[in-house]
Design an enzyme around this catalytic site. Structure first.
Site, PDB file in Angstrom:
ATOM      1  N   ASN A 422       0.821  -1.212  -0.027  1.00  2.16           N
ATOM      2  CA  ASN A 422       0.074  -0.108   0.113  1.00  2.16           C
ATOM      3  C   ASN A 422       0.809   1.320  -0.095  1.00  2.16           C
ATOM      4  O   ASN A 422       1.708   1.257   0.862  1.00  2.16           O
ATOM      5  CB  ASN A 422      -1.036  -0.196   1.081  1.00  2.16           C
ATOM      6  CG  ASN A 422      -1.720   1.392   1.308  1.00  2.16           C
ATOM      7  OD1 ASN A 422      -2.704   1.606   0.492  1.00  2.16           O
ATOM      8  ND2 ASN A 422      -1.383   2.116   2.416  1.00  2.16           N
ATOM      9  N   GLU A 423       0.694   1.936  -1.142  1.00  6.78           N
ATOM     10  CA  GLU A 423       1.313   3.193  -0.944  1.00  6.78           C
ATOM     11  C   GLU A 423       2.981   3.144  -1.099  1.00  6.78           C
ATOM     12  O   GLU A 423       3.768   4.010  -0.371  1.00  6.78           O
ATOM     13  CB  GLU A 423       0.869   4.510   0.169  1.00  6.78           C
ATOM     14  CG  GLU A 423      -0.578   4.662   0.000  1.00  6.78           C
ATOM     15  CD  GLU A 423      -1.185   5.574   0.974  1.00  6.78           C
ATOM     16  OE1 GLU A 423      -0.142   6.023   1.904  1.00  6.78           O
ATOM     17  OE2 GLU A 423      -2.182   5.843   0.942  1.00  6.78           O
ATOM     18  N   ASN A 424       3.454   2.291  -1.770  1.00  2.46           N
ATOM     19  CA  ASN A 424       4.813   1.838  -1.549  1.00  2.46           C
ATOM     20  C   ASN A 424       5.748   2.732  -2.551  1.00  2.46           C
ATOM     21  O   ASN A 424       6.780   2.574  -2.687  1.00  2.46           O
ATOM     22  CB  ASN A 424       5.082   0.445  -2.182  1.00  2.46           C
ATOM     23  CG  ASN A 424       4.456  -0.620  -1.412  1.00  2.46           C
ATOM     24  OD1 ASN A 424       3.202  -0.943  -1.880  1.00  2.46           O
ATOM     25  ND2 ASN A 424       4.842  -0.788  -0.202  1.00  2.46           N
TER      26      ASN A 424
END
Length: 819
Positions: A422-424
């Site tokens: 997630n949101e890397n």
């Protein structure tokens, strides 16, 4: 509702089938916030009244989070560090040569377990389940003279939890949620025979027509003593408990995972969101006269993300109507009880939810069992969230947590997606931010997930340079909040849909301060630049600086949020290619990165507050997503509207009825037909003037001959106000020893300033206690006003106190509180 109650009852019954062999350890615990000089400090005897008995331990009940209150304390950073728990257990394993286990459903974030002064286990990772085998340590301690002399035949257990900041752990401390500490999920004492099933993997599938079901069973044994031979019996029971297939065989005891049995089933009762039929796989391991029984609930369903198309369940298109869940609640933080979890999940289902993304970590088995029984499809993910990519320790934890998540929740029919990030694309934890290395590790996790479970899809959210790796991708689309305006939603979504094979939109919405309403909620939209997309970019979450955006320049009212949600839901009905979307999130939750919000340290995007209080947005979802008749006038928490004496005001009704008639002060304003594409309120809106003072509004609708009504009373203020000049503090009510106080902000002419948004801070001196640090609009001692008012409650404690409130630029005021 009857089906929901039956499903919950069956879940409870299933969970307690073997309660005599599986005990929740909730009582008789002590807790110490902070660290010890050594394990001896946790086990030395404490004598009552001895002033040298330090440190002082507090009595607690599990589950327990040591950030239950400080996560939303407006004056402190929440505690991140070690904490200790201790108890004394009566151990009585009924099985000869059986194993005694401590089963952790989750503990944050690094955990060490001791029996007396011997460390028996440790674990890194706050969200997966794990087990400590204490059999040998218990046997050894029974030989210690202190076993009877000091501990009176009980076994001393000490547990150290630690949520200290650590860059080489996931999730990142830059994440938009608290990384909690403590034994915040249930801890269980389990007794099993000498040989038992450590894991049972039940792979259930069915063809797209629902004609032929297939079931494959494999298992791993817990057999530390190396017993040679076991008899394995497996039964498959239908949703009514009837045995429909069975198998048994004597086997040489095996190591590792072994395929045991494969069978087929004609015309199985399918699992769906409307009818979540659950079969039971019962596996018995028999050895040396003892039987270990392991039960798993499974479901037969067929799902598909059509390439460049919608989502299909059991051969039919299903629009995924979703939301998100964080493990967080007022007064307890992550330590939610089973009853609280159940209440939350039923609230979701009653809102019409058929899909949930569990953000951003694997959650309690209770959540998954409820999703199975209620009919809620699931995207579950590991906490590789923000910060970049660490070293080998970091990567090993991610691999381990992915493996644990898949293995522990493999059998749940509700799960369709394993989330691996997630949101890397959000850097910050490390000096190096290498997209190539992140891509390589994302590929590794994607391959690992498919190896562990080929039947489910993989997904990530918001990392464009990795979107080609996973099966399903969700870009960042925040139309009308962080970028753009909400009327751009469908256009932007179609643009993103065209970029990938399988699109699913998770995370949309915006913040609303509960109890704040507006006569002109869309004003900020005129400031926002359009045609530049609707993705969230660096700095957009900040309340300061940057380009105009509703998240910074809007009023954070419930009025705006119902408009945004209303528009999204009407559009989703006319997007035949859409797999689905998930609103972020279902409930307000605590976060360390938002200290300046109206309720400090709270993400306020939920459709309910942190204590389950519904916001107006809840009913907008219901009006689109549910079949059970409902009708709701907007404004139940809006006590006073304002405007000119002859100014016509809009009254909105959210309902799923075909036709509604509205009455204002007893006079009919006419009937309206519901049309989902007639924005706002699906055409159920009326324009009328209000009387000065109190007004009664009543909505009446019918369905199948049954009448449904809703009624509210609203004040109407025509007097215009100047800037805030003074505050008034008063006791509003008292019930069961709890007083409610309210502050109002007035101008120089004593007119209520209905658009005032000042921060106010409550205080209390005396016998009473403020009910604060709840993370709600009415449970925070520091909070922004909503329509010129703010409230908080006080436990009077049968005494006398003086409550105060202060605000910058205004004179502090006081009120006496007593029985």
């Amino acid at each position: 509702m009857r089906r929901l109650i039956l499903a919950i009852f069956c879940t409870i019954l299933f969970n307690n089938v073997f309660a005599q062999r599986h005990q929740r350890l909730t009582q008789n615990w002590e807790f110490l916030k902070g660290d010890l000089g050594g394990i001896y400090e946790a086990i030395r005897p404490v004598k009552a009244g001895n002033p040298e008995s330090v440190p002082v331990w507090d009595k607690v009940v599990l589950p327990h989070c040591f950030n239950a209150k400080d996560a939303v304390d407006p004056d402190l950073n929440y505690y991140q560090g070690p904490g200790w728990y201790r108890t004394q257990l009566t151990i009585s394993n009924p099985y000869k040569d059986g194993r005694t286990l401590l089963h952790f459903e989750g503990a944050g974030q690094k955990t060490k377990v001791y029996i007396y002064d011997v460390k028996v286990a440790e674990h890194v990772g706050g969200y997966d389940e794990w087990t400590a085998d204490i059999t040998d340590a218990v046997a050894a301690f029974r030989k210690n003279p202190l076993f009877e002399k000091q501990f009176k035949g009980k076994i001393p257990v000490e547990i150290r939890c630690d949520n200290s900041r650590d860059l080489e752990m996931i999730p990142s401390d830059l994440s938009d949620f608290n990384v909690y500490g403590g034994l915040y999920r249930y801890l269980n004492l389990s007794y099993v025979p000498q040989v038992s099933a450590e894991k049972v993997f039940a792979s259930a599938s069915v063809d797209v027509k629902g004609v032929l079901g297939q079931l494959k069973i494999s298992s791993r044994l817990l057999n530390p003593d190396g017993v040679d031979t076991v008899l394995v019996k497996i039964q498959l029971k239908d949703p009514q408990g009837k045995v429909v297939s069975s198998w048994q065989k004597e086997l040489k005891a095996f190591h590792g995972q072994k395929e045991l049995w494969e069978t087929s089933l004609k015309n199985p009762k399918l699992w769906s969101v409307e009818n979540p039929n659950l079969y039971t796989v019962e596996t018995s391991i028999i050895s040396k006269g003892n039987t270990a029984v392991h039960q798993e609930k499974i479901g037969f369903r067929n799902f598909e993300f059509v390439k460049k198309g919608p989502f299909m369940l059991d051969g039919k298109r299903l629009l995924l109507r979703g939301t998100h869940r964080h493990e967080d609640h007022a007064g307890v933080a992550a330590a939610m009880t089973e009853d609280q979890i159940r209440e939350e999940m039923i609230l979701m289902k009653n809102m019409g939810v058929n899909f949930i993304r569990l953000g951003h970590y694997q959650q309690s088995r209770i959540v998954l069992e409820l999703c199975d029984s209620l009919g809620i499809l699931v995207w579950e993910e590991i906490p590789w969230c923000r910060g970049g990519l660490g070293g080998d320790l970091y990567k090993n934890q991610a691999r381990r947590m992915l493996t644990n998540m898949v293995e522990q929740h493999y059998n749940h029919p509700s799960i369709i997606i394993w989330g691996i990030g997630n949101e890397n694309d959000w850097p910050g934890d490390f000096s190096e931010f290498d997209q190539h290395k992140i891509r390589e590790f994302m590929k590794e996790l994607n391959d690992l997930s498919h190896c562990l479970d080929p039947s489910r899809k993989t997904a990530i959210r918001r990392c464009d340079f990795c979107k080609d790796i996973v099966d399903v991708y969700s870009p960042s689309i925040w139309a009308g909040w962080y970028r753009g305006i909400y009327t751009e939603y469908a256009e932007v979504s179609k643009q993103e849909f065209d970029k990938v094979d399988h699109f699913l939109h998770v995370e949309w919405g915006g913040d609303s301060h509960a109890g704040r309403h507006s006569e002109n909620p869309d004003n900020a939209l005129s400031l926002v630049k359009t045609g530049i997309g609707a993705d969230e970019r660096a700095g957009d979450a900040s309340l300061f600086g940057g380009s105009a955006r509703v998240s910074k320049d809007g009023d954070w009212s419930e009025s705006y949020m119902v408009n945004l949600i209303d528009w999204h839901l009407k559009e989703q009905e006319n997007m035949p290619w859409l797999t689905g979307a998930a609103y972020w999130p279902f409930k307000d939750f605590s976060t360390p990165v938002r200290p300046d919000n109206p309720v400090p340290y709270m993400n306020q995007k939920g459709v309910i507050e942190r204590d389950f209080t519904k916001k107006e947005a809840y009913y907008v979802f219901q009006s689109y997503w549910t079949k059970a008749p409902m009708i709701h006038i907007y404004g139940h928490s809006w006590p006073t509207r304002w405007g000119g004496a002859t100014e016509r005001k809009m009254i909105k009704v959210y309902a799923n009825l075909d036709e509604v008639e509205l009455f204002l002060n007893g006079k009919s304003l006419g009937k309206k037909k519901r049309n989902s594409q007639d924005f706002p309120a699906a055409g159920l809106r009326w324009m009328s003037t209000f009387n000065e003072g109190q007004n009664t509004i009543k909505a009446v609708g019918k369905k199948d001959g049954q009448v449904y009504t809703d009624e509210i009373t609203q004040g109407y203020q025509t007097a215009k106000w100047d800037k805030p000049a003074r505050m008034v503090l008063e006791k509003v009510s008292e019930k069961d020893g709890v007083a409610l106080i309210r502050v109002k902000v007035l101008d120089k002419n004593n007119i209520l300033c209905l658009d005032a948004t000042n921060y106010v801070s409550f205080g209390l001196t005396g016998d009473g206690t403020l009910i604060d640090d709840m993370g709600t609009a009415r449970g925070s001692r520091k909070v922004q006003l909503g329509n010129g008012c703010a409230e908080i409650s006080i436990n009077i404690n049968k005494g006398k106190s003086v409550a105060s409130v202060k605000a910058d630029g205004l004179e502090s005021v006081f009120v006496e509180i007593k029985n």
